[in-house]
Design a protein around this motif. Sequence first.
Motif, short mmCIF file in Angstrom:
data_model
loop_
_atom_site.label_atom_id
_atom_site.label_comp_id
_atom_site.label_asym_id
_atom_site.label_seq_id
_atom_site.Cartn_x
_atom_site.Cartn_y
_atom_site.Cartn_z
N GLY A 1 120.00 52.25 22.69
CA GLY A 1 119.77 53.47 21.94
C GLY A 1 120.25 54.69 22.70
O GLY A 1 121.40 54.77 23.13
N TRP A 2 119.37 55.65 22.92
CA TRP A 2 119.73 56.91 23.53
C TRP A 2 118.80 57.21 24.71
O TRP A 2 117.69 56.69 24.80
CB TRP A 2 119.65 58.04 22.50
N MET A 3 119.29 58.04 25.64
CA MET A 3 118.51 58.47 26.78
C MET A 3 117.90 57.28 27.54
O MET A 3 116.76 57.31 27.98
CB MET A 3 117.39 59.43 26.33
N CYS A 4 118.72 56.23 27.69
CA CYS A 4 118.20 55.02 28.32
C CYS A 4 119.09 54.54 29.47
O CYS A 4 118.99 53.38 29.88
CB CYS A 4 118.04 53.91 27.29
N GLU A 5 119.95 55.42 29.99
CA GLU A 5 120.87 55.00 31.04
C GLU A 5 120.13 54.51 32.28
O GLU A 5 120.57 53.55 32.93
CB GLU A 5 121.79 56.17 31.42
N ASP A 6 118.99 55.14 32.62
CA ASP A 6 118.25 54.71 33.80
C ASP A 6 117.67 53.30 33.62
O ASP A 6 117.64 52.51 34.57
CB ASP A 6 117.13 55.70 34.13
N ILE A 7 117.23 53.00 32.39
CA ILE A 7 116.69 51.66 32.13
C ILE A 7 117.79 50.62 32.23
O ILE A 7 117.61 49.55 32.84
CB ILE A 7 116.03 51.63 30.74
N LEU A 8 118.96 50.90 31.64
CA LEU A 8 120.06 49.95 31.69
C LEU A 8 120.53 49.73 33.13
O LEU A 8 120.84 48.60 33.53
CB LEU A 8 121.21 50.45 30.83
#
Length: 389
Positions: free
Chosen positions: A254-261
């Motif tokens: 989705g969005w705003m999830c770069e840290d999780i990925l």
Amino acid sequence: MNLGDRPLLIDVTRLIERARKKRMPTGVDRVCLAYIAFFHHRAQALMQHGAIAVALSPAASFALFAWLLAWREGKPHPALGPTMAWLARLPLRPVPKGSWVLNMGHSGLDRRGYGAWMARKQIRLLVMAHDLIPLTHPQFCRPGEDDRHAARLQVILRHAAGIVSNSQHTARVLRHYAQQWGVTLPPISVIPLGANHLRHAPPPASHEPLSAPYFLMVGTIEPRKNHHFVLDLWREWKSRQADVSLLVVIGQVGWMCEDILEQLRADAILKDSVRVLHHCRDDCLWAYLQSARALLFPSHEEGYGLPLVEALALGIPVIASPLPVFREIAGDVPDYIETSDTSAWLAALSDHSLPDSPMRQGQLERLRHFSPPTWEQHFQQFTEFMSRL
């Protein structure tokens, strides 16, 4: 349901765009597709392109609806490009004056001129109120989404002939904004979403069941779903004992999830204990749900919670944050734990992972008395509501 002489059109703009991008259906998409499945034999498709809205002929609509329902089921079907090219060769028609329009995906509602178009065409608009999260929790949404959602709601509140709300919770928040803006709320009916679609999913053919115990998290990877919290739980659990249950995460990026990925890519601990599936058809989801120790649902906010109801409908326990809407739709069946209580979550995970888990057995006993809403019930109430408008 008596529509009189009014044509019935279903706006498929959102679905076409998502299918064109090769995305899997989200919760909102699944609702839109459920309406197509119910109305496909009596409705026509409406598509928007910029400021233009056109209707497809009954034959072209039927073909497009069949394609979209195959997309939902993950069945083999012709590519979207050739399908749309074929449809484009068929006559397109102006949207008939006085039509009923079902816009369950909110396509174009934030477009300038949508309200004027409805007034000019005397459109009878019916919409689904999924949630108001961009307004109540803008920190979890993409920049500018609060303004776009406010524009959609202004059109809905000022021009819709009727609103279907998925929960009392969503309806209460919608009433609050109507009062705040000084707008009279159109007729509204609270109708829970159905949870019986996955029970009719085809048997899993390619899925290899996991032999080790595992927990499941379902939903688009974005901040509101709280994946970060669950990944931290797994790190903490792993630090306390070497052998922990697996976590299966099913969700599109989705969005705003770069840290999780990045955490999932780089963290050695998580690599050993977390499996991520970004593209999972209904048969795959059905298979993973069937064998999970529990579905984890620690969301910060939800308008409904379709995965929660679908899991309970399949007899799978749920561990969730104590959101009011979860209690509304599932009562006391799930194990509710505040996400501020990490120790309680870890204790619940440890307990549910045991073969003879007392906590899990207690929820399974409560589940025996749970009656999930169905799509048949939903559309019975919807057609009754529509007939009163």
